[in-house]
Write an enzyme that holds these catalytic residues in place. Sequence first.
Site, mmCIF file in Angstrom:
data_model
loop_
_atom_site.group_PDB
_atom_site.id
_atom_site.type_symbol
_atom_site.label_atom_id
_atom_site.label_comp_id
_atom_site.label_asym_id
_atom_site.label_seq_id
_atom_site.Cartn_x
_atom_site.Cartn_y
_atom_site.Cartn_z
ATOM 1 N N ASP A 48 -31.915 -52.393 64.850
ATOM 2 C CA ASP A 48 -30.935 -51.717 65.697
ATOM 3 C C ASP A 48 -30.764 -52.547 66.964
ATOM 4 O O ASP A 48 -31.192 -52.166 68.053
ATOM 5 C CB ASP A 48 -31.439 -50.299 66.013
ATOM 6 C CG ASP A 48 -30.427 -49.487 66.799
ATOM 7 O OD1 ASP A 48 -29.239 -49.865 66.818
ATOM 8 O OD2 ASP A 48 -30.830 -48.470 67.396
HETATM 9 C C1 SPV Z 1 -29.152 -43.919 67.335
HETATM 10 O O1 SPV Z 1 -29.347 -42.959 66.585
HETATM 11 O O2 SPV Z 1 -28.868 -45.040 66.936
HETATM 12 C C2 SPV Z 1 -29.227 -43.719 68.770
HETATM 13 C C3 SPV Z 1 -30.142 -42.736 69.296
HETATM 14 O O3 SPV Z 1 -28.584 -44.443 69.495
HETATM 15 S S1 SPV Z 1 -31.591 -43.578 69.657
HETATM 16 O O4 SPV Z 1 -32.120 -44.145 68.433
HETATM 17 O O5 SPV Z 1 -32.429 -42.577 70.246
HETATM 18 O O6 SPV Z 1 -31.307 -44.608 70.628
HETATM 19 MG MG MG Z 2 -27.897 -46.119 68.547
#
Ligand code: SPV
Ligand code: MG
Length: 304
Positions: A63
């Site tokens: 991510d």
């Molecule tokens: C996601 O679900 O990608 C988010 C929320 O942005 S978090 O993972 O808490 O950043």
């Molecule tokens: Mg996110």
Amino acid sequence: MSHNPTQQNLSPATKLRALLENNALGFIMEAHNALSAKLATDAGFEALWASSLTLSASMGLRDANELSWSQVLDLVDPMLEFVETPVLVDADSGYGDFNIFGRFVRKASERGVAGVCIEDKAFPKRNSFANTSHELADIDDFCGMIRAAKDQQNSDEFCVVARTEAFVAGAGLSEALERASNYEVAGADALFVHSKQKTAFEIESFCRSWNGNIPLVIAPTTYASTPTADFVRLGIAAVIWANHGLRAAIKAMQDSYQQIAAERSVAGLEGNITSVSELLDITGTEDLIKKQDAYRPPIKKSGS
Ligand code: SPV
Ligand code: MG
């Protein structure tokens, strides 16, 4: 959380806006593909969160903007085709500058996305829970991205949710409030205030001091044990359950794969997993069979 038949003809953006702006606490469920979007819809969720974390993970990626913005839209497309539930797309920190984010918003809204969420972090973004430092975006740059998004959306109902990572970055309440006020002035339709604490104390402090007029959105991933009634009391507009569909699926798949590998058989699983006929039902196979009868000429017998 029941399906409201009067909502059926509304655009996805109108439905999402209603969820954010009505007085009831709304729930937005994570989805990372068409199937999870359908299962969340069937469970009664009235909006979906296309999470950068779970979309990335489902593709085997971090991510951290390893998915490009056009790949994000390509992954969201099958959800839009399969369900009418409005999708709020997690657009990370906007993929670059006002120009790129504006183009993303135009394309997303043209495809039927109901809204986007942009967070005030540097590019490439880092997941809020990653054990690393978090660099906040310049406030004026970020406001420019919000304004560009509002200028590029293809309908008045489209929702731009501005997310502040001030707490996540350790910058504190006054920074979070200052950012939130600026984002409201720039035209954000809602404010997502994020926290990675184990309790909701940061969210509580924010809500008690915030005197803006746009709806507040939260994602109680780390402060998951906070009772939902507390969020109602704080006047939160919507809760995002940000990753629970994929996390539930990973555990179920791990357990099943391990059992099959250990037992060298699938016999022990039957009864505990979805039946094949239910799987066929989920994608509307019965409907296709009926259509085949209607559309295809009867099979001619040879010699006739
Ligand atoms: C996601 O679900 O990608 C988010 C929320 O942005 S978090 O993972 O808490 O950043
Ligand atoms: Mg996110």
